[in-house]
Design an enzyme around this catalytic site. Structure first.
Site, short mmCIF file in Angstrom:
data_model
loop_
_atom_site.label_atom_id
_atom_site.label_comp_id
_atom_site.label_asym_id
_atom_site.label_seq_id
_atom_site.Cartn_x
_atom_site.Cartn_y
_atom_site.Cartn_z
CG LEU A 3 -1.64 -1.15 1.61
CD1 LEU A 3 -2.50 -1.22 2.77
CD2 LEU A 3 -2.88 -1.39 0.29
CE1 TYR A 44 -0.73 8.69 -6.91
CE2 TYR A 44 -2.58 8.60 -8.00
CZ TYR A 44 -1.79 7.96 -6.62
OH TYR A 44 -2.31 7.24 -5.93
CE LYS A 62 -0.46 4.80 -6.74
NZ LYS A 62 -0.38 3.85 -5.44
CG ASN A 115 -12.29 9.76 -5.74
OD1 ASN A 115 -11.73 10.54 -5.80
ND2 ASN A 115 -13.19 9.41 -6.96
N PRO A 122 -41.85 8.02 42.22
CG PRO A 122 -40.38 7.50 44.15
CD PRO A 122 -40.74 8.18 43.12
N GLY A 123 -45.00 6.22 42.78
CA GLY A 123 -46.20 6.31 43.17
C GLY A 123 -47.06 6.91 42.22
#
Length: 400
Positions: free
Chosen positions: A64, A119, A123, A148, A310-311
């Site tokens: 890579l 580039y 490659k 991409n 509560p309740g």
């Protein structure tokens, strides 16, 4: 298998190495018969002696390493072709004919807007070098031309528009979209890593290229990742703005499984600063407790959490069409439901010790009573539609 990864500190390298280590450590067991004993991580600042040592013993190489944004154009060839030569020469020196994967780019096609790319030429030279190496030695060579790339850990303001936009929107930075109609072919990092795992199983996807066109072919010279997405720049930015607004609207955009939107959302979240990782929710508090909306969806209703003192009894209303789940996660409660126009009451005692979901049925008035005299009752509630204050479909009527 002993895996050598060059360019291990780059975007793809970091993601690949992380998953290889998960396999090595027994944390990822869903890749079939892939077995990893060692992960050799090599990068530009590594000791060349390590490359020599690892090339003598590795069972698979993911190359890579490469140059994307050099100061001088000439560095493209040195970084992309030059290192490839060193790697292959070192494998050749040790007589190691293990499979070798090469990370290349669509720009190697040297067609269209890539026709005059230094580039791309570097490659393409690397590709030819690898293909010749395979013919010469008989080693298995896997050459990928990636479109991409995007995903977590991708460097913004470098060579990924998606990473740049994600970082800008997440951190309230300025950005420019020169042409929102420009369409990109995009490859998500997890889909790429899955294909790399397929390489280790000998199940890579083979093809031939005609320009940028991919033609699957069982014995093709090249390889490709079968799952990519196409999206316009304007579409990407619009999605990111909706993701950013979710903290205030609580509305989760549609993100179907496998969709570009789902993968983009995961990517976007990886760029959030600490200040946005936590955010306040609006608590509606009164002397009975509190009620807080948690999440809204476009087509599957909303989630809320209800806290009763509560309740206390809450509810005492019914709906024509709306229906809900009440799920007590802490405390003990009595949920009651009565069909409108009748006297029969359905009673359900539930608690956080045995979590159950109770349907609130359309046409049934219902309530929830905290049976404790000392502890609060915490209930997760889901409704099949977002609350609409202009048409609430909620009508007061005591259950008993």
């Amino acid at each position: 298998m002993r895996i050598l990864v060059t360019g291990a500190k780059g975007f793809v390298g970091k993601n690949l190495c992380a998953q290889l280590k998960n396999i090595r450590d027994g944390k990822a067991r869903f890749y079939g018969n892939v077995s990893v004993s060692e992960v050799y991580e090599y990068d530009i600042d590594s000791d060349p002696a390590d490359l020599d040592k690892w090339c003598s013993s590795c069972d698979f190489v993911f190359n890579l390493a490469g140059v994307n944004r050099p100061k001088e154009q000439s560095e493209f060839m040195a970084g992309n072709f030059g290192f490839a030569s060193i790697l292959l020469d070192t494998l050749r020196k040790h007589g190691n004919k293990c499979p070798v994967m090469l990370s290349s780019s669509q720009q190697a096609s040297l067609t269209g807007r890539f026709g005059n790319s230094e580039y791309g030429r570097s490659k393409k030279a690397g590709e030819d070098l690898f293909l010749h190496y395979g013919e010469e030695t008989g080693a298995k060579v896997l050459v990928y031309r990636f479109p991409n790339l995007f995903g977590k850990w991708c460097r913004p303001n470098y060579n990924s528009a998606v990473a740049t936009f994600c970082n800008a929107v997440a951190n309230d930075l300025s950005y420019t979209v020169n042409d929102p109609t420009v369409e990109l072919e995009l490859l998500y990092i997890d889909d790429l890593v899955d294909e790399m795992m397929a390489c280790l199983r000998g199940e890579e996807h083979r093809c031939e290229f005609d320009g940028l066109g991919v033609f699957p072919m069982e014995k093709g010279r090249y390889c490709y990742v079968p799952v990519t997405h196409k999206a316009r720049l304007g579409e990407i930015v619009d999605l990111l703005q909706r993701f950013e607004e979710q903290r205030s609207t609580l509305v989760m955009p549609s993100i179907p499984d496998g969709s570009f939107a789902k993968k983009l959302y995961s990517t976007f979240l990886s760029y959030l600063p600490a200040s946005k990782t936590v955010f306040d929710l609006k608590m509606n508090v009164d002397d009975r407790g509190s009620f807080t909306e948690l999440l809204k969806t476009l087509d599957c209703g909303q989630f809320s959490v209800n806290v009763s003192k509560p309740g206390i009894t809450k509810g005492q209303h019914w709906h024509n069409s709306k229906w809900e789940f009440f799920i007590v996660v802490s405390g003990k409660a009595l949920i009651q439901e009565r069909k409108i126009g009748t006297s029969e009451v359905l009673n359900f005692e539930v608690s956080g010790e045995k979590i159950q979901a109770v349907h609130m049925l359309p046409g049934y008035t219902h309530n929830i009573i905290n049976l404790s005299d000392t502890e609060p009752l915490v209930t997760l509630m889901w409704a099949n539609e977002q609350f609409d204050p202009n048409r609430p479909d909620t009508y007061f009527e005591p259950v008993e």
